[in-house]
Design a protein around this motif. Structure first.
Motif, short mmCIF file in Angstrom:
data_model
loop_
_atom_site.label_atom_id
_atom_site.label_comp_id
_atom_site.label_asym_id
_atom_site.label_seq_id
_atom_site.Cartn_x
_atom_site.Cartn_y
_atom_site.Cartn_z
N GLU A 198 0.95 -1.30 0.02
CA GLU A 198 -0.17 -0.09 0.16
C GLU A 198 1.06 1.25 -0.04
OE1 GLU A 198 -3.50 -0.22 2.46
OE2 GLU A 198 -3.77 -2.07 1.93
N ILE A 199 0.46 2.37 -0.66
CA ILE A 199 1.19 3.48 -0.78
C ILE A 199 0.58 4.75 -0.17
CG2 ILE A 199 2.29 2.68 -2.75
CD1 ILE A 199 0.98 4.37 -4.48
N THR A 200 1.10 5.82 -0.14
CA THR A 200 0.60 7.08 0.19
C THR A 200 1.72 8.08 -0.19
OG1 THR A 200 -0.49 8.26 1.75
CG2 THR A 200 1.77 7.68 2.62
N SER A 201 1.47 9.31 -0.78
CA SER A 201 2.17 10.33 -1.34
C SER A 201 2.02 11.54 -0.85
CB SER A 201 1.98 10.36 -2.78
OG SER A 201 2.33 9.13 -3.33
N LEU A 202 2.85 12.56 -0.77
CA LEU A 202 2.87 13.84 -0.41
C LEU A 202 4.02 14.76 -1.50
CD1 LEU A 202 3.29 13.58 3.76
CD2 LEU A 202 1.30 14.42 2.33
N SER A 203 3.37 15.85 -1.85
CA SER A 203 4.09 16.72 -2.60
C SER A 203 4.43 18.06 -2.10
CB SER A 203 3.46 16.76 -4.01
OG SER A 203 3.31 15.68 -4.62
N SER A 204 5.45 18.75 -2.37
CA SER A 204 5.69 20.04 -1.94
C SER A 204 6.65 20.54 -2.81
CB SER A 204 5.99 20.19 -0.30
OG SER A 204 6.41 21.23 -0.03
#
Length: 173
Positions: A129-135
């Motif tokens: 399973e994955i989770t992503s964040l961007s900035s």
């Protein structure tokens, strides 16, 4: 019942059905359908094992203390805070994850001014399973552009790992 019908017991696994089909001389089409069933069966077993392992991980989550103190001056004034370092977060979480047959990894990508970090938790049976964040790059504190990118990647790695595991640092605000 036709001559080519496969007689199976209700409690047989797909792998056992494949072996029976081969011994009974079933058609390639029948074997392919059974192989697809085996793949779906294994994926479902891996998914269930992943969720079981995560439940065990969350039953006794690691305590993650804020181990770093940051203090610097800017044109806006002094900034000061404490946070958990990436090394601290990964050491505590990875140790607890591995005890349950889980591992964490990241994929980093950059498009234009956005840096994206995706954290993936994988069970030894293969379910992930994955989770992503961007900035945008963190240019605070007088960092050059490479330092700004590195700071952002570290920050996003830390927070994607915390997010996907459902963990928080002690006294997290």
């Amino acid at each position: 019942m036709t001559e080519n019908a496969l007689t199976i017991k209700h409690d047989m696994t797909p792998a056992a059905m494949i072996q029976l089909a081969i011994s009974q001389g079933q058609s390639l089409e029948q074997l392919e359908r059974l192989l697809e069933l085996q793949i779906r069966y294994e994926q479902n077993e891996a998914r269930k094992a992943y969720h079981d392992a995560m439940a065990k991980f969350k039953a006794d989550p690691p305590k993650i203390d804020k181990d770093r103190h940051v203090s610097f001056a800017t044109a806006k004034g002094k900034t000061e805070y404490r946070h958990a370092s990436l090394a601290n977060v990964t050491e505590k979480i990875n140790s607890a994850l591995s005890a349950q047959g889980l591992s964490a990894s990241w994929v980093t990508d950059q498009e234009g001014d956005k840096i994206k970090v995706t954290c993936k938790i994988t069970h030894i049976l293969g379910h992930s399973e994955i989770t992503s964040l961007s900035s945008a790059a963190d240019t605070s504190g007088g960092k050059n552009m490479i330092q700004a990118i590195g700071s952002t990647v570290s920050y996003l790695q830390r927070y994607t790992l915390l997010a996907i595991t459902g963990c928080a640092t002690s006294d997290q605000d």
